[in-house]
Enzyme design. Sequence first.
Site, PDB file in Angstrom:
ATOM      1  N   LYS A  53       0.836  -1.201   0.000  1.00  0.00           N
ATOM      2  CA  LYS A  53       0.000   0.000   0.000  1.00  0.00           C
ATOM      3  C   LYS A  53       0.873   1.255   0.000  1.00  0.00           C
ATOM      4  O   LYS A  53       0.605   2.212  -0.723  1.00  0.00           O
ATOM      5  CB  LYS A  53      -0.948  -0.021   1.210  1.00  0.00           C
ATOM      6  CG  LYS A  53      -2.097  -1.001   1.003  1.00  0.00           C
ATOM      7  CD  LYS A  53      -2.884  -1.329   2.262  1.00  0.00           C
ATOM      8  CE  LYS A  53      -3.826  -2.486   1.926  1.00  0.00           C
ATOM      9  NZ  LYS A  53      -4.567  -3.001   3.073  1.00  0.00           N
ATOM     10  N   GLN A  97      -5.131  -2.088   9.161  1.00  0.00           N
ATOM     11  CA  GLN A  97      -4.893  -3.356   8.479  1.00  0.00           C
ATOM     12  C   GLN A  97      -5.545  -4.498   9.267  1.00  0.00           C
ATOM     13  O   GLN A  97      -5.244  -4.694  10.430  1.00  0.00           O
ATOM     14  CB  GLN A  97      -3.375  -3.593   8.327  1.00  0.00           C
ATOM     15  CG  GLN A  97      -3.013  -4.824   7.542  1.00  0.00           C
ATOM     16  CD  GLN A  97      -3.499  -4.766   6.081  1.00  0.00           C
ATOM     17  OE1 GLN A  97      -3.346  -3.755   5.397  1.00  0.00           O
ATOM     18  NE2 GLN A  97      -4.109  -5.840   5.621  1.00  0.00           N
ATOM     19  N   ASP A 120     -11.277   2.275   3.083  1.00  0.00           N
ATOM     20  CA  ASP A 120     -11.506   0.843   2.857  1.00  0.00           C
ATOM     21  C   ASP A 120     -12.968   0.579   2.470  1.00  0.00           C
ATOM     22  O   ASP A 120     -13.280  -0.477   1.920  1.00  0.00           O
ATOM     23  CB  ASP A 120     -11.179   0.038   4.128  1.00  0.00           C
ATOM     24  CG  ASP A 120      -9.899  -0.765   3.991  1.00  0.00           C
ATOM     25  OD1 ASP A 120      -9.470  -0.993   2.840  1.00  0.00           O
ATOM     26  OD2 ASP A 120      -9.349  -1.176   5.031  1.00  0.00           O
TER      27      ASP A 120
END
Length: 283
Positions: A53, A97, A120
């Site tokens: 990322k 995460q 997200d």
Amino acid sequence: MEPLIIDGKKISTDIKDELKAKVNKIKEDGTEITLVVIQIGDDPASTVYVRNKKRACEYIGINSRSYELPGDTSEEELLELINKLNNDSSVNGILVQLPVPDYIDPLNVINAISPEKDVDGFSPYSMGALNLGVDGFLSCTPAGIIELLNRNNIQIDGSHCVVVGRSNIVGKPMASLMLNNNATVTVTHSHTKNLKEICKQADILIVGVGKKEFITSEYVKDGAVVIDVGIHRDSNNKLCGDVLFDDVAPHCSAITPVPGGVGPMTIAMLMNNCVKSVELKNK
Ligand code: NAP
């Protein structure tokens, strides 16, 4: 039949290049885009995802900041950090995460992220917006699959799509997105009866079952499009999916490979959401 092998690697690079150009434009008036990634503990798979990322951010010109918190960080400490970042106007996107350690409730974490920074797309607000067909952050993997279909001119409108799996990060948002794109959608799960017969009706079969090479040619109609979300390691430690590729591919008109299909799209769509955060902020 020679199927089209859908090239997620190329399409994800195309998207990142388009985003790079967009970010350059955004930066012209001094606007910066910053993504914050929080990792708790040192799970090796999570470390790889976080690193990828950060690399993608660097490639398209987004700032990335990361917090690598110790494995015994309490839920309270984590929520405090998220709250601080919610109130930091220099931060556009916040990503924790997953998975988080067992003693932390992932729903509390997802709920704590401000809807304007939920890149997200997992929060109840983003999921609600998706179901209402309102503009918002789309869950990255399902959004990437729509891009794969559209950029290969695979018609969604009017198709019968069968989604295998109903998780909050794959199956449910996938079904909503296909519905918003005018597919007729059937969602299946572990309690579904006659799974093979239902899958065999699909024009587009999207598989997020989390079981190695579960879908064989017996589940697939001739000429169907098959999208494999699964990620596993086979007995030779090579990556493979939820679909038994060599068995299924000859029956399809198009299919995604693992690796190089859906996988690379998730990060590209995360980057897309980071850029979108600026557009949503300006609205
Ligand atoms: P998950 O949370 O384990 O969900 C699996 C779903 O499959 C559940 O809804 C489950 O039904 C259903 N299922 C299990 N056994 C079944 C059966 N025998 N028949 C029909 N349905 C069955 O998994 P996930 O997080 O959605 O992930 C799915 C796969 O995608 C995994 O391999 C994961 O690693 C991969 N993944 C890839 C990406 C990417 O970027 N490419 C992103 C996310 C996930 P119930 O609800 O009834 O339990």
